[in-house]
Scaffold this motif. Sequence first.
Motif, PDB file in Angstrom:
ATOM      1  N   UNK A  53       0.852  -1.199   0.000  1.00  0.00           N
ATOM      2  CA  UNK A  53       0.000   0.000   0.000  1.00  0.00           C
ATOM      3  C   UNK A  53       0.880   1.238   0.000  1.00  0.00           C
ATOM      4  N   UNK A  54       0.487   2.241  -0.775  1.00  0.00           N
ATOM      5  CA  UNK A  54       1.172   3.537  -0.776  1.00  0.00           C
ATOM      6  C   UNK A  54       0.260   4.553  -0.089  1.00  0.00           C
ATOM      7  N   UNK A  55       0.802   5.282   0.889  1.00  0.00           N
ATOM      8  CA  UNK A  55       0.027   6.277   1.628  1.00  0.00           C
ATOM      9  C   UNK A  55       0.866   7.546   1.778  1.00  0.00           C
ATOM     10  N   UNK A  56       0.264   8.653   2.208  1.00  0.00           N
ATOM     11  CA  UNK A  56       1.073   9.824   2.544  1.00  0.00           C
ATOM     12  C   UNK A  56       2.022   9.493   3.706  1.00  0.00           C
ATOM     13  N   UNK A  57       3.139  10.199   3.753  1.00  0.00           N
ATOM     14  CA  UNK A  57       4.101   9.999   4.840  1.00  0.00           C
ATOM     15  C   UNK A  57       3.510  10.473   6.166  1.00  0.00           C
ATOM     16  N   UNK A  58       4.074   9.988   7.248  1.00  0.00           N
ATOM     17  CA  UNK A  58       3.568  10.333   8.579  1.00  0.00           C
ATOM     18  C   UNK A  58       4.381  11.497   9.153  1.00  0.00           C
ATOM     19  N   UNK A  59       3.697  12.460   9.740  1.00  0.00           N
ATOM     20  CA  UNK A  59       4.388  13.565  10.416  1.00  0.00           C
ATOM     21  C   UNK A  59       4.869  14.671   9.498  1.00  0.00           C
ATOM     22  N   UNK A  60       4.460  14.628   8.226  1.00  0.00           N
ATOM     23  CA  UNK A  60       4.850  15.691   7.282  1.00  0.00           C
ATOM     24  C   UNK A  60       3.697  16.683   7.212  1.00  0.00           C
ATOM     25  N   UNK A  77       3.675   0.835  11.517  1.00  0.00           N
ATOM     26  CA  UNK A  77       3.364   1.847  12.532  1.00  0.00           C
ATOM     27  C   UNK A  77       1.936   2.366  12.386  1.00  0.00           C
ATOM     28  N   UNK A  78       1.334   2.647  13.543  1.00  0.00           N
ATOM     29  CA  UNK A  78      -0.005   3.247  13.616  1.00  0.00           C
ATOM     30  C   UNK A  78      -1.073   2.443  12.868  1.00  0.00           C
ATOM     31  N   UNK A 115      -4.255   0.258  12.666  1.00  0.00           N
ATOM     32  CA  UNK A 115      -5.375  -0.147  13.532  1.00  0.00           C
ATOM     33  C   UNK A 115      -5.486  -1.670  13.580  1.00  0.00           C
ATOM     34  N   UNK A 116      -5.930  -2.182  14.727  1.00  0.00           N
ATOM     35  CA  UNK A 116      -6.043  -3.637  14.894  1.00  0.00           C
ATOM     36  C   UNK A 116      -6.912  -4.276  13.816  1.00  0.00           C
ATOM     37  N   UNK A 117      -7.951  -3.564  13.413  1.00  0.00           N
ATOM     38  CA  UNK A 117      -8.871  -4.139  12.414  1.00  0.00           C
ATOM     39  C   UNK A 117      -8.179  -4.380  11.067  1.00  0.00           C
ATOM     40  N   UNK A 118      -7.070  -3.672  10.819  1.00  0.00           N
ATOM     41  CA  UNK A 118      -6.360  -3.815   9.539  1.00  0.00           C
ATOM     42  C   UNK A 118      -5.232  -4.845   9.595  1.00  0.00           C
ATOM     43  N   UNK A 119      -5.001  -5.440  10.770  1.00  0.00           N
ATOM     44  CA  UNK A 119      -3.902  -6.403  10.916  1.00  0.00           C
ATOM     45  C   UNK A 119      -4.297  -7.779  10.383  1.00  0.00           C
ATOM     46  N   UNK A 120      -3.413  -8.361   9.596  1.00  0.00           N
ATOM     47  CA  UNK A 120      -3.599  -9.738   9.140  1.00  0.00           C
ATOM     48  C   UNK A 120      -2.706 -10.622  10.014  1.00  0.00           C
TER      49      UNK A 120
END
Length: 207
Positions: free
Chosen positions: A163-170, A192-193, A195-200
């Motif tokens: 997955x590609x997402x925006x960077x964190x803390x920018x 990092x960060x 959510x539990x629901x997204x964990x495989x």
Amino acid sequence: MNVQKYFETGDTIDIAKDMLGHTFTYKSDQGTFSGIIVETEAYLGPIDMAAHSYNGRHTKANDPLYQAGGTIYIYSIHSWLDMDISVQKAGTPNGILIRALQPLDGVELMEENRGKTNFETTNGPAKWMAAFGIKDKTLSGTALNADNFIFSDKKVQTPKNILATPRIGVKNKEPWTSKDMRFIVEGNPYVSKLPKRDMNLDTYGWL
């Protein structure tokens, strides 16, 4: 594998994606620590408002970014330490932040160093550094695969999906804040960060 060639050949974003699934090892006085890279962020040097080398900024501290591909750059953010790997040939200061690792070797020591267990041990850039017992910038400027730090020749795991997402803390760096320059192994619980629901928790996101 010629590690310098690996980090100097190709697009910085492509390299940041390809690093996922490779192992990163630190040989320290405490022992050997290693983990599989599950999260990275790309920084595009002089044009990238979020990069330490934005606008050609070049200091003694960020000099490793200007060195050959595969040079370690350790820096502090709010008293925490993070690590980038320099990318592209010397003089082009691109970097890739290693944001999170899935532990392999030295897990008990990592948990001791962090005072945390399970996914919290290495699910963030400063967290895995602390888990590995890296307390200062002494090794900033050293080359990968030459001394203390080793990047594996091959992937030990293949991500099922990246997955590609925006960077964190920018913050407040548009358009760079919104650019998808953070890459994660989808579902890996050490991201990092996440959510539990997204964990495989079955495959950790690997094929």
